[in-house]
Scaffold this motif. Structure first.
Motif, PDB file in Angstrom:
ATOM      1  N   LEU A 174       0.811  -1.167  -0.018  1.00 33.38           N
ATOM      2  CA  LEU A 174       0.088   0.054  -0.077  1.00 33.38           C
ATOM      3  C   LEU A 174       0.757   1.224  -0.019  1.00 33.38           C
ATOM      4  O   LEU A 174       0.676   2.103  -0.609  1.00 33.38           O
ATOM      5  CB  LEU A 174      -0.869   0.064   1.300  1.00 33.38           C
ATOM      6  CG  LEU A 174      -1.659   1.282   1.437  1.00 33.38           C
ATOM      7  CD1 LEU A 174      -2.857   1.331   0.201  1.00 33.38           C
ATOM      8  CD2 LEU A 174      -2.586   1.225   2.751  1.00 33.38           C
ATOM      9  N   GLY A 175       1.808   1.269   0.729  1.00 29.88           N
ATOM     10  CA  GLY A 175       2.837   2.346   0.926  1.00 29.88           C
ATOM     11  C   GLY A 175       3.346   2.733  -0.526  1.00 29.88           C
ATOM     12  O   GLY A 175       3.328   3.973  -0.975  1.00 29.88           O
ATOM     13  N   THR A 176       3.822   1.789  -1.290  1.00 35.15           N
ATOM     14  CA  THR A 176       4.634   2.050  -2.573  1.00 35.15           C
ATOM     15  C   THR A 176       3.401   2.635  -3.443  1.00 35.15           C
ATOM     16  O   THR A 176       3.610   3.608  -4.258  1.00 35.15           O
ATOM     17  CB  THR A 176       5.199   0.921  -3.149  1.00 35.15           C
ATOM     18  OG1 THR A 176       4.581  -0.095  -3.238  1.00 35.15           O
ATOM     19  CG2 THR A 176       6.542   0.668  -2.442  1.00 35.15           C
ATOM     20  N   ALA A 177       2.347   2.048  -3.487  1.00 35.30           N
ATOM     21  CA  ALA A 177       1.122   2.461  -4.230  1.00 35.30           C
ATOM     22  C   ALA A 177       0.813   4.085  -3.688  1.00 35.30           C
ATOM     23  O   ALA A 177       0.581   4.907  -4.712  1.00 35.30           O
ATOM     24  CB  ALA A 177      -0.204   1.583  -3.967  1.00 35.30           C
ATOM     25  N   SER A 178       0.824   4.193  -2.685  1.00 35.19           N
ATOM     26  CA  SER A 178       0.550   5.580  -2.082  1.00 35.19           C
ATOM     27  C   SER A 178       1.744   6.693  -2.585  1.00 35.19           C
ATOM     28  O   SER A 178       1.158   7.677  -2.909  1.00 35.19           O
ATOM     29  CB  SER A 178       0.391   5.621  -0.523  1.00 35.19           C
ATOM     30  OG  SER A 178      -0.579   4.552  -0.223  1.00 35.19           O
ATOM     31  N   VAL A 179       2.944   6.356  -2.320  1.00 33.12           N
ATOM     32  CA  VAL A 179       3.741   7.327  -2.851  1.00 33.12           C
ATOM     33  C   VAL A 179       3.740   7.578  -4.391  1.00 33.12           C
ATOM     34  O   VAL A 179       3.725   8.746  -4.657  1.00 33.12           O
ATOM     35  CB  VAL A 179       5.223   6.640  -2.473  1.00 33.12           C
ATOM     36  CG1 VAL A 179       6.364   7.682  -2.974  1.00 33.12           C
ATOM     37  CG2 VAL A 179       5.406   6.656  -0.906  1.00 33.12           C
ATOM     38  N   GLN A 180       3.427   6.701  -5.115  1.00 30.65           N
ATOM     39  CA  GLN A 180       3.246   6.962  -6.567  1.00 30.65           C
ATOM     40  C   GLN A 180       2.314   7.619  -6.882  1.00 30.65           C
ATOM     41  O   GLN A 180       2.294   8.657  -7.490  1.00 30.65           O
ATOM     42  CB  GLN A 180       3.263   5.426  -7.071  1.00 30.65           C
ATOM     43  CG  GLN A 180       4.600   4.537  -7.328  1.00 30.65           C
ATOM     44  CD  GLN A 180       4.212   3.634  -8.216  1.00 30.65           C
ATOM     45  OE1 GLN A 180       3.361   3.351  -9.160  1.00 30.65           O
ATOM     46  NE2 GLN A 180       5.080   2.672  -8.294  1.00 30.65           N
TER      47      GLN A 180
END
Ligand code: NDP
Length: 329
Positions: A156-162
């Motif tokens: 979820l974190g990498t998706a959120s940053v992108q």
């Protein structure tokens, strides 16, 4: 086709090692359903919680985990006309994907962009729809605002940053190791901070112009939830998405009054019933994927018989991106 297949079966709730590889019957697609040869299963923190019996819904055993997956349509049940045999599709919801074959409702399949691998397709739906709803649908993020992303190197974190960067936000990313922070920076995070930095509350407030952060995606919970309140700017929005710490969090409503804070819960499963929100998220995400601005971060991949290790690695915070299990490997 043989009538039996290898699958993961959870016979009793508990830690990841309650999962066993067993031979079970190949599922038959009913009316309006399709059978899919599973290529890749995205493993979410929710799967770990479900196996432990700690998820938001009750886990009934025995069952085969796997709620998010991609594969090739292998056969059609009666009355199915919207998908073809041989087509790659992604599916979300239910269970049963940690197996050679899984059955899904044909009406609920998600088309897969042509440039996605099976693993990327399985890594996409949960994390990107959740991130979109956290930032936009519920978070009402405005271009140029600061957002705090916890567990920023996870799925979820990498998706959120992108997504946050693609929406023109400024991102403060927190994670537990330098290696994870480097991944967040590679994805565009503007400021990165170790989750255990002793001065983290002040550093986050300073990074966002000294006044705190207007939007926080809260996934750790427990004692960290109080810190999120302290990191938030006046009139800040805290979107409660997860409780990875599995600790109790306490909220005194009066604290929200003092700085006009808003705390909003987000559960993708129930938001999926909001057709308007789902359609607008799908439209926005399709455009972003086509523009190349967001690409699912596939993390470590495992064979079916390595499922216990995959779940344990996720639980032990050893992974980045989306953990993927490939039953055909
Ligand atoms: P991740 O890939 O993000 O893995 C979980 C991460 O949580 C770990 O890597 C770790 O990152 C972080 N973490 C922080 N504290 C702990 C702890 N005490 N124990 C274990 N992990 C911890 O998983 P997901 O992307 O699947 O999920 C991330 C969070 O978002 C979870 O809380 C999950 O339940 C939630 N979620 C909720 C959804 C919803 O609909 N509400 C949908 C999708 C996810 P680090 O080491 O950097 O701290």
């Amino acid at each position: 086709m043989s009538e039996m297949m290898k699958a993961i079966v959870v016979g009793r709730l508990g830690p990841p090692d309650v999962m066993e590889v067993r031979e079970i019957p190949v599922p038959q697609p009913g009316e309006g359903e399709i059978r899919i040869e599973v290529e890749a299963v995205g493993i979410n923190f929710a799967d770990v919680l479900a196996v432990a019996g700690e998820y938001l819904t009750r886990t009934r055993v025995p069952y085969t985990p796997g709620m998010e997956f991609a594969g090739i349509v292998e056969s059609l049940g009666e009355g199915v006309s919207n998908v073809q045999v041989g087509q790659r599709v992604a599916c979300l919801g239910g269970s049963g994907a940690l197996a050679k074959y899984a059955v899904a409702k044909a009406a609920a399949v998600i088309p897969v962009p042509g440039n996605f691998t099976g693993a990327q397709a399985a890594a996409f739906p949960v994390s990107y729809f959740t991130a979109y709803h956290g930032l936009k649908t519920l978070g009402r993020a405005q271009e140029g605002e600061w957002v705090l992303v916890q567990a920023a190197a996870g799925a979820l974190g990498t998706a959120s940053v992108q997504l946050a960067k693609a929406m023109g936000l400024n991102v403060i990313a927190m994670a537990s190791t330098e290696e994870k922070l480097q991944l967040a920076r590679d994805l565009g995070a503007d400021v990165t901070l170790l989750q255990d930095d002793p001065d983290r509350v002040q550093k986050v407030r300073d990074a966002a112009g000294g006044k705190g952060v207007p939007l926080i995606l809260e996934v750790v919970g427990g004692r960290r939830f109080q810190e999120s309140l302290d990191m938030a700017a006046g009139q800040g929005r805290i979107i409660v998405i997860g409780n990875a710490s599995r600790e109790e969090a306490h909220l005194r409503p009066v604290e929200l009054m003092k700085r006009n804070l808003t705390v909003t819960g987000l559960w993708l499963v129930s938001l999926m019933n909001d057709r308007e929100a789902t359609m607008s998220a799908a439209q926005a995400l399709t455009t972003l994927v086509a523009s190349g601005k967001v690409t699912p971060q596939v993390g470590p991949t495992y064979a079916l018989n390595e499922s216990v290790r995959a779940f344990q690695d996720l639980l032990d915070r050893k992974t980045t991106g989306k953990v993927v299990i490939e039953p055909g490997r």
